[in-house]
Write a protein that holds these residues in place. Structure first.
Motif, PDB file in Angstrom:
ATOM      1  N   THR A   1       0.917  -1.325   0.037  1.00 19.63           N
ATOM      2  CA  THR A   1       0.033   0.172  -0.073  1.00 19.63           C
ATOM      3  C   THR A   1       0.673   1.342   0.025  1.00 19.63           C
ATOM      4  OG1 THR A   1      -0.128   0.016   2.396  1.00 19.63           O
ATOM      5  CG2 THR A   1      -1.850  -1.191   1.201  1.00 19.63           C
ATOM      6  N   PHE A   2       2.247   1.107  -0.260  1.00 20.96           N
ATOM      7  CA  PHE A   2       3.072   2.378   0.048  1.00 20.96           C
ATOM      8  C   PHE A   2       4.235   2.229  -1.176  1.00 20.96           C
ATOM      9  CE2 PHE A   2       4.418   5.684   3.343  1.00 20.96           C
ATOM     10  CZ  PHE A   2       4.525   6.594   2.089  1.00 20.96           C
ATOM     11  N   HIS A   3       3.820   2.189  -2.680  1.00 25.61           N
ATOM     12  CA  HIS A   3       4.804   1.990  -3.386  1.00 25.61           C
ATOM     13  C   HIS A   3       5.714   3.454  -3.584  1.00 25.61           C
ATOM     14  CE1 HIS A   3       2.990  -1.766  -5.609  1.00 25.61           C
ATOM     15  NE2 HIS A   3       3.657  -1.738  -4.201  1.00 25.61           N
ATOM     16  N   GLY A   4       4.969   4.690  -3.042  1.00 30.67           N
ATOM     17  CA  GLY A   4       5.700   5.798  -3.286  1.00 30.67           C
ATOM     18  C   GLY A   4       6.855   5.732  -2.317  1.00 30.67           C
ATOM     19  N   ARG A   5       6.814   5.157  -1.178  1.00 38.32           N
ATOM     20  CA  ARG A   5       7.973   5.278  -0.444  1.00 38.32           C
ATOM     21  C   ARG A   5       9.131   4.062  -0.636  1.00 38.32           C
ATOM     22  NH1 ARG A   5       6.481   2.788   5.153  1.00 38.32           N
ATOM     23  NH2 ARG A   5       6.334   1.050   3.911  1.00 38.32           N
ATOM     24  N   ASP A   6       8.461   3.049  -1.065  1.00 35.15           N
ATOM     25  CA  ASP A   6       9.377   2.031  -1.288  1.00 35.15           C
ATOM     26  C   ASP A   6       9.842   1.510  -2.361  1.00 35.15           C
ATOM     27  OD1 ASP A   6       8.894   1.436   1.632  1.00 35.15           O
ATOM     28  OD2 ASP A   6       7.158  -0.178   1.287  1.00 35.15           O
ATOM     29  N   ILE A   7       9.197   2.001  -3.546  1.00 35.35           N
ATOM     30  CA  ILE A   7       9.675   1.705  -4.909  1.00 35.35           C
ATOM     31  C   ILE A   7      10.096   3.034  -5.352  1.00 35.35           C
ATOM     32  CG2 ILE A   7       8.938   0.593  -7.237  1.00 35.35           C
ATOM     33  CD1 ILE A   7       7.124  -1.096  -5.751  1.00 35.35           C
ATOM     34  N   MET A   8       9.032   4.119  -5.721  1.00 36.14           N
ATOM     35  CA  MET A   8       9.303   5.267  -6.515  1.00 36.14           C
ATOM     36  C   MET A   8      10.061   6.118  -5.805  1.00 36.14           C
ATOM     37  SD  MET A   8       5.469   6.071  -7.791  1.00 36.14           S
ATOM     38  CE  MET A   8       4.223   5.060  -6.800  1.00 36.14           C
ATOM     39  N   ALA A   9      10.338   6.322  -4.754  1.00 36.52           N
ATOM     40  CA  ALA A   9      11.236   7.232  -3.978  1.00 36.52           C
ATOM     41  C   ALA A   9      12.629   6.759  -4.084  1.00 36.52           C
ATOM     42  CB  ALA A   9      10.783   7.536  -2.340  1.00 36.52           C
ATOM     43  N   PRO A  10      13.009   5.282  -3.591  1.00 37.70           N
ATOM     44  CA  PRO A  10      14.459   4.922  -3.970  1.00 37.70           C
ATOM     45  C   PRO A  10      15.007   5.024  -5.366  1.00 37.70           C
ATOM     46  CG  PRO A  10      13.053   3.315  -2.843  1.00 37.70           C
ATOM     47  CD  PRO A  10      12.075   4.300  -3.135  1.00 37.70           C
ATOM     48  N   VAL A  11      13.966   4.820  -6.273  1.00 35.13           N
ATOM     49  CA  VAL A  11      14.475   4.853  -7.728  1.00 35.13           C
ATOM     50  C   VAL A  11      14.634   6.372  -8.019  1.00 35.13           C
ATOM     51  CG1 VAL A  11      13.323   4.598 -10.074  1.00 35.13           C
ATOM     52  CG2 VAL A  11      13.029   2.836  -8.814  1.00 35.13           C
ATOM     53  N   ALA A  12      13.530   7.312  -7.835  1.00 34.78           N
ATOM     54  CA  ALA A  12      13.838   8.742  -7.927  1.00 34.78           C
ATOM     55  C   ALA A  12      15.228   9.251  -7.498  1.00 34.78           C
ATOM     56  CB  ALA A  12      12.959   9.590  -7.270  1.00 34.78           C
ATOM     57  N   ALA A  13      15.582   8.807  -6.283  1.00 33.16           N
ATOM     58  CA  ALA A  13      16.606   9.174  -5.569  1.00 33.16           C
ATOM     59  C   ALA A  13      18.031   8.629  -6.401  1.00 33.16           C
ATOM     60  CB  ALA A  13      16.607   8.866  -3.997  1.00 33.16           C
ATOM     61  N   HIS A  14      17.984   7.323  -6.696  1.00 36.54           N
ATOM     62  CA  HIS A  14      19.060   6.871  -7.352  1.00 36.54           C
ATOM     63  C   HIS A  14      19.276   7.417  -8.663  1.00 36.54           C
ATOM     64  CE1 HIS A  14      20.470   3.207  -5.018  1.00 36.54           C
ATOM     65  NE2 HIS A  14      19.190   2.943  -4.785  1.00 36.54           N
ATOM     66  N   TRP A  15      18.191   7.891  -9.328  1.00 39.83           N
ATOM     67  CA  TRP A  15      18.551   8.679 -10.493  1.00 39.83           C
ATOM     68  C   TRP A  15      18.753  10.094 -10.254  1.00 39.83           C
ATOM     69  CZ3 TRP A  15      13.470   9.274 -14.293  1.00 39.83           C
ATOM     70  CH2 TRP A  15      14.076   9.572 -15.603  1.00 39.83           C
ATOM     71  N   ALA A  16      18.505  10.714  -9.206  1.00 37.71           N
ATOM     72  CA  ALA A  16      19.189  12.134  -9.008  1.00 37.71           C
ATOM     73  C   ALA A  16      20.649  11.784  -8.626  1.00 37.71           C
ATOM     74  CB  ALA A  16      18.436  12.683  -7.835  1.00 37.71           C
ATOM     75  N   ALA A  17      20.834  10.741  -7.831  1.00 33.12           N
ATOM     76  CA  ALA A  17      22.174  10.563  -7.412  1.00 33.12           C
ATOM     77  C   ALA A  17      23.177  10.106  -8.519  1.00 33.12           C
ATOM     78  CB  ALA A  17      22.346   9.575  -6.224  1.00 33.12           C
ATOM     79  N   GLY A  18      22.660   9.823  -9.761  1.00 27.57           N
ATOM     80  CA  GLY A  18      23.723   9.867 -10.810  1.00 27.57           C
ATOM     81  C   GLY A  18      23.499   8.282 -11.607  1.00 27.57           C
ATOM     82  N   SER A  19      22.523   7.555 -11.225  1.00 30.90           N
ATOM     83  CA  SER A  19      22.273   6.222 -12.014  1.00 30.90           C
ATOM     84  C   SER A  19      21.719   6.655 -13.220  1.00 30.90           C
ATOM     85  CB  SER A  19      21.484   5.257 -11.168  1.00 30.90           C
ATOM     86  OG  SER A  19      22.103   4.747 -10.149  1.00 30.90           O
ATOM     87  N   PRO A  20      22.251   5.830 -14.363  1.00 30.01           N
ATOM     88  CA  PRO A  20      21.408   6.227 -15.739  1.00 30.01           C
ATOM     89  C   PRO A  20      19.961   5.582 -15.740  1.00 30.01           C
ATOM     90  CG  PRO A  20      22.943   4.571 -15.786  1.00 30.01           C
ATOM     91  CD  PRO A  20      23.246   5.066 -14.574  1.00 30.01           C
ATOM     92  N   LEU A  21      19.189   6.117 -16.557  1.00 29.16           N
ATOM     93  CA  LEU A  21      17.716   5.688 -16.813  1.00 29.16           C
ATOM     94  C   LEU A  21      17.934   4.083 -16.936  1.00 29.16           C
ATOM     95  CD1 LEU A  21      14.810   6.405 -17.085  1.00 29.16           C
ATOM     96  CD2 LEU A  21      15.473   6.751 -19.275  1.00 29.16           C
ATOM     97  N   CYS A  22      18.942   3.811 -17.931  1.00 29.68           N
ATOM     98  CA  CYS A  22      18.778   2.335 -18.354  1.00 29.68           C
ATOM     99  C   CYS A  22      18.912   1.302 -17.251  1.00 29.68           C
ATOM    100  CB  CYS A  22      19.967   2.050 -19.413  1.00 29.68           C
ATOM    101  SG  CYS A  22      21.585   2.599 -18.876  1.00 29.68           S
TER     102      CYS A  22
END
Length: 273
Positions: free
Chosen positions: A126-147
């Motif tokens: 019930t909380f994919h915003g915290r457990d899936i989307m937030a970590p992915v957004a953070a990894h992207w901002a921290a330098g991980s490429p989209l691929c």
């Protein structure tokens, strides 16, 4: 400096949900400024969130990561996507949140967010915003490429969810109304009580005299370019800062004084001088 991360949700401000999301973001991307777009989207109102996302993204620098969590389908098989579009980056459920952006821009690249090793564990259903989307957004901002965030999507397939038009669209003549009565729907009401309308009424020139019919009452209405052209308490229509026509009461709240709600249809007519 790492790029900003914006956050748009329907979480409200009472509970700790937003703080949890921000904690996850800061744990992975501590150098990214976090910018709150809004957390007062009406619960599950995807259309409202999609409009707000379109309104704000052009004000942010290139490569900003926009995390949008209005997700009534959380826990189902709806997809979560990461998308590059118009020089900006988005992490969100594929449920229509991109609707208004896709009216103006094309997607440059996109992936389905399916790299489970990037997710916070255990994942709440019930909380994919915290457990899936937030970590992915953070990894992207921290330098991980989209691929590295998931499996590539075929953009030629054009499979993104698009919200339907608000029927019957913009300006409309309703049954059982006078032939010269134009009707428009309220699509948004802001903090000041101004009502944004879908469509155009009259010729849009300042100084035009219209009237608004609410039940059996008729209210005079003036088309203006600025609030200062009318007196305090007068009902006006003007082009607002977000590009829509707005119905407003000068120094007052049109929504409160006229009992307006999003989705209401309003009937207008041209007044004879």
């Amino acid at each position: 400096m790492s790029p900003p991360i914006t956050i748009l949700t329907d979480f409200g401000l009472r509970d700790g949900y937003l703080a949890q999301v921000k904690g996850v973001l800061l744990g992975i991307a501590p150098d990214s400024p976090l910018v709150d777009i809004s957390h007062l989207i009406p619960p599950q109102d995807i259309r409202c969130a999609a409009r707000m996302l379109r309104q704000v993204v052009s004000c942010f620098p290139p490569a900003t990561v926009h995390l949008a969590v209005v997700d009534p389908g959380v826990g189902t098989d709806r997809r979560i996507v990461a998308v590059e579009l118009a020089g900006q980056r988005f992490v969100l459920p594929d449920n229509g949140l991109l609707t208004y952006l896709l009216q103006d821009f094309q997607i440059d690249a996109a992936v389905v967010v399916d790299r489970r090793d990037l997710w916070r564990q255990p994942v709440s259903s019930t909380f994919h915003g915290r457990d899936i989307m937030a970590p992915v957004a953070a990894h992207w901002a921290a330098g991980s490429p989209l691929c590295d965030l998931g499996s590539a999507l075929d953009l030629a397939a054009r499979e993104f969810v698009i919200l339907p038009e608000i029927p019957p669209g913009a300006m409309q003549l309703l049954p059982n109304r006078p032939a010269d009565a134009a009707c428009a729907q309220i699509v948004e009401i802001d903090h000041f009580g101004n009502a944004s309308l879908a469509g155009s009424i009259g010729n849009g020139r300042g100084g035009q005299q219209l009237h608004l019919k609410i039940g059996d009452a008729v209210r005079p209405l003036q088309v203006v370019e600025t609030y200062g052209e009318a007196q305090s308490g007068e009902l006006v229509m003007l082009k607002g800062s977000q590009g829509c026509l707005e119905l407003a009461i000068v120094n007052g709240s049109a929504a409160r004084e006229l009992s307006l709600s999003v989705g209401d249809w309003l009937e207008f007519g041209v007044s004879e001088n």
